[in-house]
Design an enzyme around this catalytic site. Structure first.
Site, mmCIF file in Angstrom:
data_model
loop_
_atom_site.group_PDB
_atom_site.id
_atom_site.type_symbol
_atom_site.label_atom_id
_atom_site.label_comp_id
_atom_site.label_asym_id
_atom_site.label_seq_id
_atom_site.Cartn_x
_atom_site.Cartn_y
_atom_site.Cartn_z
ATOM 1 N N THR A 8 50.420 -36.497 40.662
ATOM 2 C CA THR A 8 49.401 -37.404 40.133
ATOM 3 C C THR A 8 49.879 -38.849 40.048
ATOM 4 O O THR A 8 51.025 -39.113 39.698
ATOM 5 C CB THR A 8 48.973 -36.914 38.731
ATOM 6 O OG1 THR A 8 48.625 -35.529 38.843
ATOM 7 C CG2 THR A 8 47.796 -37.696 38.193
ATOM 8 N N PRO A 63 48.296 -43.038 38.974
ATOM 9 C CA PRO A 63 47.295 -43.625 38.071
ATOM 10 C C PRO A 63 45.875 -43.602 38.650
ATOM 11 O O PRO A 63 44.920 -43.351 37.933
ATOM 12 C CB PRO A 63 47.792 -45.060 37.880
ATOM 13 C CG PRO A 63 49.268 -44.971 38.060
ATOM 14 C CD PRO A 63 49.479 -43.905 39.106
ATOM 15 N N GLY A 73 44.179 -38.316 40.937
ATOM 16 C CA GLY A 73 44.586 -37.044 40.346
ATOM 17 C C GLY A 73 43.986 -35.897 41.130
ATOM 18 O O GLY A 73 44.630 -35.277 41.979
ATOM 19 N N SER A 74 42.710 -35.649 40.889
ATOM 20 C CA SER A 74 42.034 -34.572 41.626
ATOM 21 C C SER A 74 42.098 -34.814 43.121
ATOM 22 O O SER A 74 42.316 -33.891 43.909
ATOM 23 C CB SER A 74 40.562 -34.500 41.205
ATOM 24 O OG SER A 74 40.460 -34.272 39.822
ATOM 25 N N THR A 133 54.808 -33.183 33.896
ATOM 26 C CA THR A 133 55.205 -32.253 32.836
ATOM 27 C C THR A 133 56.703 -31.996 32.899
ATOM 28 O O THR A 133 57.231 -31.722 33.973
ATOM 29 C CB THR A 133 54.426 -30.927 32.977
ATOM 30 O OG1 THR A 133 53.050 -31.192 32.746
ATOM 31 C CG2 THR A 133 54.923 -29.890 31.989
ATOM 32 N N ASP A 151 48.116 -21.580 45.076
ATOM 33 C CA ASP A 151 47.553 -20.231 45.070
ATOM 34 C C ASP A 151 48.394 -19.330 44.178
ATOM 35 O O ASP A 151 47.900 -18.373 43.585
ATOM 36 C CB ASP A 151 47.502 -19.654 46.488
ATOM 37 C CG ASP A 151 46.550 -20.452 47.380
ATOM 38 O OD1 ASP A 151 45.785 -21.269 46.830
ATOM 39 O OD2 ASP A 151 46.588 -20.263 48.601
ATOM 40 N N GLU A 201 46.604 -28.561 37.083
ATOM 41 C CA GLU A 201 46.560 -27.586 38.189
ATOM 42 C C GLU A 201 45.153 -27.472 38.767
ATOM 43 O O GLU A 201 44.760 -26.421 39.250
ATOM 44 C CB GLU A 201 47.029 -26.207 37.736
ATOM 45 C CG GLU A 201 48.504 -26.103 37.423
ATOM 46 C CD GLU A 201 49.352 -26.048 38.682
ATOM 47 O OE1 GLU A 201 50.125 -26.999 38.864
ATOM 48 O OE2 GLU A 201 49.254 -25.100 39.455
ATOM 49 N N GLY A 202 44.413 -28.572 38.728
ATOM 50 C CA GLY A 202 43.038 -28.562 39.241
ATOM 51 C C GLY A 202 42.049 -28.376 38.109
ATOM 52 O O GLY A 202 42.064 -27.348 37.440
HETATM 53 C C1 LIG Z 1 49.462 -33.082 29.812
HETATM 54 C C2 LIG Z 1 49.330 -33.227 31.282
HETATM 55 C C3 LIG Z 1 50.262 -32.680 32.112
HETATM 56 C C4 LIG Z 1 50.179 -32.841 33.495
HETATM 57 N N1 LIG Z 1 51.167 -32.343 34.297
HETATM 58 C C5 LIG Z 1 51.185 -32.698 35.602
HETATM 59 C C6 LIG Z 1 52.306 -32.404 36.422
HETATM 60 O O1 LIG Z 1 53.267 -31.773 35.992
HETATM 61 N N2 LIG Z 1 52.313 -32.859 37.691
HETATM 62 C C7 LIG Z 1 51.257 -33.564 38.207
HETATM 63 O O2 LIG Z 1 51.332 -33.951 39.358
HETATM 64 N N3 LIG Z 1 50.163 -33.821 37.466
HETATM 65 C C8 LIG Z 1 50.108 -33.421 36.184
HETATM 66 N N4 LIG Z 1 49.005 -33.727 35.407
HETATM 67 C C9 LIG Z 1 47.882 -34.422 36.008
HETATM 68 C C10 LIG Z 1 46.673 -33.527 36.180
HETATM 69 O O3 LIG Z 1 46.906 -32.561 37.157
HETATM 70 C C11 LIG Z 1 45.490 -34.431 36.510
HETATM 71 O O4 LIG Z 1 45.188 -35.154 35.348
HETATM 72 C C12 LIG Z 1 44.303 -33.668 36.993
HETATM 73 O O5 LIG Z 1 44.536 -33.141 38.255
HETATM 74 C C13 LIG Z 1 43.036 -34.533 37.046
HETATM 75 O O6 LIG Z 1 43.254 -35.745 37.673
HETATM 76 P P1 LIG Z 1 42.810 -37.079 36.984
HETATM 77 O O7 LIG Z 1 43.345 -37.083 35.621
HETATM 78 O O8 LIG Z 1 43.174 -38.208 37.859
HETATM 79 O O9 LIG Z 1 41.249 -36.988 36.869
HETATM 80 P P2 LIG Z 1 40.194 -37.425 37.985
HETATM 81 O O10 LIG Z 1 40.574 -36.888 39.279
HETATM 82 O O11 LIG Z 1 39.976 -38.884 37.887
HETATM 83 O O12 LIG Z 1 38.914 -36.664 37.466
HETATM 84 C C14 LIG Z 1 38.109 -37.149 36.389
HETATM 85 C C15 LIG Z 1 36.932 -36.198 36.209
HETATM 86 O O13 LIG Z 1 36.160 -36.169 37.404
HETATM 87 C C16 LIG Z 1 36.045 -34.857 37.877
HETATM 88 N N5 LIG Z 1 36.036 -34.876 39.340
HETATM 89 C C17 LIG Z 1 36.937 -35.438 40.164
HETATM 90 N N6 LIG Z 1 36.609 -35.226 41.431
HETATM 91 C C18 LIG Z 1 35.478 -34.519 41.437
HETATM 92 C C19 LIG Z 1 34.648 -33.968 42.444
HETATM 93 N N7 LIG Z 1 34.909 -34.088 43.731
HETATM 94 N N8 LIG Z 1 33.565 -33.269 42.070
HETATM 95 C C20 LIG Z 1 33.279 -33.121 40.751
HETATM 96 N N9 LIG Z 1 34.010 -33.603 39.763
HETATM 97 C C21 LIG Z 1 35.108 -34.298 40.097
HETATM 98 C C22 LIG Z 1 37.231 -34.124 37.327
HETATM 99 O O14 LIG Z 1 36.971 -32.733 37.234
HETATM 100 C C23 LIG Z 1 37.366 -34.753 35.983
HETATM 101 O O15 LIG Z 1 36.487 -34.138 35.091
HETATM 102 C C24 LIG Z 1 49.084 -33.548 34.038
HETATM 103 C C25 LIG Z 1 48.120 -34.082 33.196
HETATM 104 C C26 LIG Z 1 48.243 -33.965 31.838
HETATM 105 C C27 LIG Z 1 47.215 -34.607 30.959
#
Ligand SMILES: Cc1cc2nc3c(=O)[nH]c(=O)nc-3n(C[C@H](O)[C@H](O)[C@H](O)COP(=O)(O)OP(=O)(O)OC[C@H]3O[C@@H](n4cnc5c(N)ncnc54)[C@H](O)[C@@H]3O)c2cc1C
Lengths: 441, 401
Positions: B134, B136, B139-140, B166, B252, B378-379
Site C-alpha cells: 500500500t 498513500p 491501496g485497493s 503491519t 489466495d 487483504e482486500g
Molecule cells: C491497520 C492496517 C494494517 C495494514 N496492513 C497492511 C500491510 O501489512 N501491507 C500492506 O501493503 N497494506 C496494509 N494495509 C493497507 C490495506 O490493505 C489498505 O488500506 C486496503 O487495501 C484499502 O486500501 P486503501 O486504504 O487505499 O483504500 P481505497 O483503495 O482508497 O478504498 C477506499 C474505499 O473505496 C472502496 N473501493 C476502492 N476501489 C473500489 C472499486 N473498484 N469498487 C468499489 N469500491 C472500491 C474500498 O472498498 C474502500 O471502501 C493495512 C491497513 C491498515 C489500516
C-alpha cells in the site's frame, strides 16, 4: 388400506425395483445416458443385494421380530467436501430430473396444485421414492444417509421447490418408517410403497395453524378411550393432503409428550380441504381436521428419548436443503439475465449494485449449503445436530429469502410478472423459515 | 465422504493455540490496547513456541508454511492450510492485534513461502518479514502503485513511499512491491525483499488506530535504496500476458487466514455475549424457532448462524488449497463473509450488552473496534465482492470495475 397392505413377495419387489431402473424408457428420452446408466449399474448391484437381503428380510418379516433400519455409512475422520461416487451419481441424475421434468412442468403443476401423475411416476421410476426405501424392503437404499437425502432434495428443488416437496412427501414418510417403524408398521405401510400399482402415498403432518407454533406445543392430541386411541386436532399446510393414503401426525400423547401416529386417510372423522398459500402451490397444501379419529392399535411410532427432537431437526434440515436448491436456481437464472439485459448502454451486470447482489447470492448460497451439509452429516453420524440445524435454518430464513428477493429485483418489473420463474421462487422460499415436518433427511 | 466436522488430528494444535489465546493474549489484551506502540515483550517467547509448532510434523499453524498443495498423492488431505486457519482462529479468539504481532509470522513470510526460490528460502529462514504494498494514493488499486525499481548492475535501486505496513517496525525485512516500468502496468510490478538495515530505507512513523493497537502499523520511505538482484521474488521478466501472477497468488492462501482471524474474533464476541446475556436471564434454545424467544437471543442466533457460514466457507477455501484445487473464488468468498460477519456481530454484541458491552471493563467494545480492519486489509469487502462477482458473471476487470 386393505388391498394396499397385501403381502408382496420381497424377492419379487427387489427384482421389480431393479428392472424398473434398468428398463425405464425415460432413460433415452431424458438424455440421462451418463448418470442413468451409472444408476442402472448401481441398480444392478443394488438388485443383487436386494434379492439376498430381501430373502433374509422375508424370514424376519414372517416372524415380525425385527425391523429394517438401513445401515449407516462408515465414519471417516477427515474434513471432506467430496461426495461419494454414488452420491455424485445420484446428484447428477436428480439434477437432470429437475432440469428435464420439474422445471418445464413447474407452471402447470402450480396451476394444478400437484405434479401430474405421469411426472410423479417418471420421477419415482428414476428412483426418487426407491432411494428412500431399504433394499431389504424392495427399495434401492443401500445406506441410510441423510447427506444423500440432502443432495436429492437440493437438486430436485433446483427444478422446482413445490414439485420437489410433493415428490418427497411419501419418501420422507418412508425414511421415518425406516428409522422408527417396527416390523409390523414397516410391513403394513412401508413395504407396499414399492408396489407397481396403487402404491400408498403418505404425508408427515406436524404444522398447526397458529402464530408462534412450535412442534413441542401441540394442539393435536391423542386420548385413551377404553382400549382405543383417539386423535383430535387440525394440521395445517399438509403436503399432498387430499391425496395421501395415510398421514403420520404429530400429536400429544395421552401421557402429554409429543408423539407421532400413523393415521389412515380412510378412517372416519377426517376432513381435508385445500389450503392454498403464498407458494409451494404444486405441493397440494391442505388443512386436515381430525375429529376423534380412532387409531390402529399399533398407530404410535415407538420414539425413544430425543427421537422427536431429532425428527423435527431432520425435517428442518430438509427444508434447508430445498432452500439451497432453489437459491441456486435463482443465482443461476440471474447471471445470464444480468449479463444480457442492457440499461444505460451496457449490461446491468457492469454496475456494482447489480453485480454485488450476484456476488452475495453466491456467497450466502454457499454458506447455507455448507451449514446444511454439516447438519446433515452430523445427523448421519448420529451426533446431536439441533444447534447446527437451527443455524442452517436461520441462514435459510434470512439469506435464502434475500437471494430470492434480489432475484426479483435483478429482473425489475419483469421479475414481478409471471413471465419468469423468479416470482415463484420468491413465494416458495418464504416457506423454508416456517415449515415443520413434511420432508425429512 | 462428506464430513464437515473438525477432525481429531487437529485437536492438539487447536488446543495449543487456544491456550495461547486464553492464557497469554486475553490477560494482556487491554494492556496493549491502551499502550499503543509498546512492543508486547510477552510474545518473544511465543516465537520459539510457534517455530516449534511449525517444525513439528511440517504442518504448523503459522503463515510460514502456506503453500498451494500440489495434490498428487491419492486421498483427501487435511494439511497446512487447514492447520493455519484453525490455529489462527484460536489465536484471534484471544486477540487479533497480538496474533498479528507474533514474530516471524508476517504476511511477507507467507509471500516467501509461496514464491521464493531455494536460495531465498534459506537466506530468509527465521526472519520476520512484513508486506509493503500500500501507498498513500493506492491501496485497493495495487496496480497503480508508484514505487519504482531500477536495475543497476547486480542491484535494483528502489524509490517510493509505503504505508500501513503491519509489523513494519518489529519485522526484520519487508517485501516491497515496486514497478520495473510503470508504462507496462501490472506485469512490471515485482516484489523485492528489503532488509530493514538497508541504507535508504527509513521508518517514517507509526499510526494511531481505531483498533488492533497491539499491532504496529508503519510508514516507510525508500530513497535510492539498493538491494541485490537476488532479492527479487519470482521472475524478473515482464510478461504482459500474465499480469500479476506470482506474489498476487499469495492472497489466495492468505485471505482464508485473515478470514480465520475474523472467525476467531466473532466467536469470542458471541461467547462473551452469551455469558453476559445469561447473567441477564436470556438463554438460547436451539430447539425452538428463533423468532419465538427473546429478541436478544434471536439476534445472537443470527450472528451465530452467520459465523457458522463464515467458518465453513473459510475451512472450505483452506481445504481446497490443501487438496490442490484452485480457490481464488472461494478465498474471496470467505474473506467477504467473515469480514462483514465480524464487524456486524461485534457491533451487535456491544448493543446487546448495553453499557456492559460499551464500557472498557469488558473486551467486547475492543473487539468491535478491532473487527473493522478485518473487513479492510487483504482486500476490502468491496474488492472481495468484485472478485466474486467477476468470477460468477464471467467479467473482466475492465468490464466490472
Ligand atoms: C491497520 C492496517 C494494517 C495494514 N496492513 C497492511 C500491510 O501489512 N501491507 C500492506 O501493503 N497494506 C496494509 N494495509 C493497507 C490495506 O490493505 C489498505 O488500506 C486496503 O487495501 C484499502 O486500501 P486503501 O486504504 O487505499 O483504500 P481505497 O483503495 O482508497 O478504498 C477506499 C474505499 O473505496 C472502496 N473501493 C476502492 N476501489 C473500489 C472499486 N473498484 N469498487 C468499489 N469500491 C472500491 C474500498 O472498498 C474502500 O471502501 C493495512 C491497513 C491498515 C489500516
Amino acid at each position: 388400506m386393505t388391498d394396499k397392505t397385501r403381502r408382496m413377495d420381497p424377492i419379487g419387489l427387489g427384482v421389480r425395483a431393479l428392472t424398473r431402473f434398468a428398463g425405464s424408457p425415460l432413460t433415452a428420452r431424458l438424455k440421462l445416458h451418463g448418470p442413468a446408466s451409472a444408476l442402472i449399474r448401481s441398480g444392478a448391484q443394488v438388485g443383487f443385494g436386494a434379492v439376498n437381503g430381501a430373502g433374509r428380510q422375508f424370514k424376519a418379516m414372517r416372524n415380525w421380530t425385527s425391523s429394517s433400519r438401513g445401515s449407516r455409512p462408515p465414519r471417516q475422520d477427515l474434513f471432506d467436501l467430496t461426495p461419494s461416487d454414488e452420491q455424485q451419481m445420484i446428484a447428477e441424475t436428480m439434477e437432470q430430473v429437475a432440469a428435464e421434468l420439474l422445471r418445464p412442468n413447474a407452471e402447470a403443476a402450480e396451476a394444478a396444485g400437484a405434479p401430474s401423475p405421469e411426472l410423479e411416476a417418471q420421477a419415482n421410476e428414476l428412483g426418487v421414492l426407491a432411494m428412500a426405501i431399504p433394499e431389504t424392503l424392495g427399495g434401492a437404499m443401500s445406506e441410510r444417509s441423510p447427506v444423500t437425502s440432502a443432495l436429492i432434495a437440493e437438486h430436485l428443488a433446483h427444478g422446482d421447490m413445490g414439485i420437489a416437496v410433493s415428490l418427497l412427501a411419501t419418501p420422507s414418510v418412508a425414511l421415518l418408517l425406516t428409522d422408527y417403524g417396527n416390523a409390523a408398521q414397516q410391513d403394513a405401510f412401508l413395504a407396499p410403497m414399492t408396489a407397481d400399482e396403487d402404491a400408498p402415498t403418505a404425508s408427515l403432518a406436524i404444522t398447526e395453524e397458529r402464530a408462534l407454533f412450535a412442534p413441542h406445543d401441540l394442539g393435536t392430541r391423542v386420548r385413551q378411550d377404553g382400549g382405543t386411541l383417539r386423535l383430535s386436532g387440525t394440521k395445517s399446510l399438509v403436503v399432498n393432503g387430499s391425496r395421501s393414503d395415510f398421514y403420520v401426525v404429530a400429536a400429544r400423547s395421552p401421557e402429554g409428550a409429543p408423539g407421532l401416529y400413523i393415521v389412515e386417510a380412510a378412517a372416519p372423522g377426517i376432513q381435508v380441504e385445500a389450503q392454498p398459500a403464498m407458494g409451494l402451490r404444486a405441493a397440494g397444501l391442505s388443512r386436515v381436521r381430525f375429529d376423534d379419529v380412532a387409531l390402529r392399535d399399533d398407530a404410535a411410532l415407538d420414539l425413544g428419548e430425543g427421537d422427536y427432537d431429532c425428527i423435527i431437526a431432520s425435517a428442518r434440515a430438509a427444508w434447508c436443503a430445498l432452500a439451497v436448491g432453489t437459491a441456486t436456481a435463482v443465482r443461476d437464472y440471474c447471471i445470464p439475465y444480468a449479463n444480457e439485459r442492457q440499461a444505460f448502454g451496457e449490461p446491468i451486470s457492469h454496475r456494482q449494485s447489480v453485480a454485488f447482489m450476484i456476488a452475495n447470492m453466491g456467497i450466502e448460497r454457499d454458506g447455507l449449503r455448507l451449514a446444511t451439509l454439516r447438519a446433515a452429516s452430523r445427523l448421519e453420524q448420529g451426533e446431536d445436530a439441533l444447534r447446527e440445524v437451527q443455524l442452517a435454518r436461520t441462514l435459510a430464513a434470512r439469506h435464502a429469502m434475500q437471494i430470492a428477493s434480489d432475484g426479483v429485483q435483478i429482473f425489475g418489473g419483469h421479475g414481478f410478472v409471471k413471465e419468469y420463474p423468479v416470482e415463484r421462487w420468491y413465494r416458495d422460499l418464504r416457506a423454508t423459515a416456517l415449515m415443520e415436518g413434511a420432508v425429512l433427511l | 465422504m462428506l464430513n464437515l466436522e473438525t477432525p481429531k488430528k487437529f485437536k492438539p494444535i487447536i488446543h495449543q493455540a487456544h491456550q495461547i489465546g486464553a492464557e497469554m493474549f486475553r490477560p494482556i489484551s487491554r494492556k496493549y490496547d491502551r499502550a499503543e506502540h509498546t512492543k508486547p515483550v510477552e510474545l518473544d517467547m511465543l516465537a520459539s513456541l510457534m517455530d516449534g509448532m511449525n517444525a513439528s510434523g511440517g504442518e504448523g499453524a503459522g503463515a510460514g508454511k502456506l503453500k498451494q498443495d500440489a495434490g498428487g498423492d491419492s486421498g483427501v488431505r487435511n494439511g497446512a492450510n487447514m492447520t493455519a486457519v484453525l490455529g489462527m482462529t484460536e489465536l484471534c479468539w484471544g486477540d487479533v492485534g497480538l496474533a498479528l504481532s507474533i514474530p516471524r509470522q508476517g504476511l511477507g513470510n507467507a509471500a516467501i513461502a509461496a514464491v521464493a526460490n531455494e536460495e531465498q528460502l534459506k537466506r530468509f529462514n527465521g526472519r520476520w518479514v512484513a508486506m509493503a504494498i500500500t501507498e498513500p494514493h493506492a491501496g485497493s488499486d495495487s496496480a497503480a502503485i508508484r514505487a519504482s525499481a531500477e536495475r543497476d548492475g547486480d542491484d535494483y535501486i528502489l524509490n517510493g513511499e509505503k504505508i500501513y505496513v503491519t509489523a513494519g517496525e518489529r519485522a526484520d525485512a519487508l517485501v516491497v512491491w515496486a514497478s520495473l516500468d510503470r508504462s507496462k502496468g501490472r506485469a512490471a510490478i515485482k516484489a523485492f525483499l528489503v532488509e530493514k538495515d538497508r541504507p535508504g530505507l527509513t521508518l517514517e512513523r507509526l499510526e494511531h488506530k481505531l483498533g488492533i493497537r497491539a499491532s504496529d502499523t508503519a510508514a516507510f520511505r525508500l530513497e535510492n535504496c539498493r538491494v541485490p538482484a537476488e532479492n527479487l521474488l519470482g521472475s524478473p521478466e515482464i510478461d504482459t500476458s500474465k499480469g500479476f501472477g506470482g506474489v498476487m497468488q499469495t492472497f489466495d492462501n492468505t485471505r482464508p487466514i485473515v478470514a480465520a482471524m475474523a472467525v476467531g474474533l466473532t466467536r469470542a464476541a458471541i461467547e462473551e455475549t452469551r455469558r453476559i446475556l445469561a447473567d441477564a436471564g436470556v438463554h438460547i434454545d436451539y430447539r425452538r424457532p428463533r423468532t419465538h424467544g427473546h429478541a436478544a437471543a434471536a439476534k445472537l442466533m443470527e450472528c451465530e448462524a452467520d459465523w457458522e457460514a463464515a467458518r465453513l466457507l473459510t475451512l472450505r477455501a483452506a481445504w481446497m488449497a490443501d487438496n490442490g484445487q484452485p480457490n481464488a473464488l472461494e478465498a474471496s468468498m470467505c474473506k467477504a463473509k467473515a469480514g462483514r460477519t465480524a464487524v456486524d456481530t461485534a457491533l451487535a454484541c456491544v448493543e446487546l450488552c448495553g453499557s456492559v458491552g460499551y464500557g472498557e471493563d469488558e473486551l467486547i467494545e475492543k473487539w468491535a473496534r478491532d473487527a473493522k480492519i478485518l473487513d479492510i486489509f487483504e482486500g476490502t469487502q468491496q474488492i472481495q465482492l468484485l472478485i466474486v462477482a467477476r468470477r460468477l458473471l464471467g467479467k473482466t476487470s475492465s468490464e466490472l470495475r
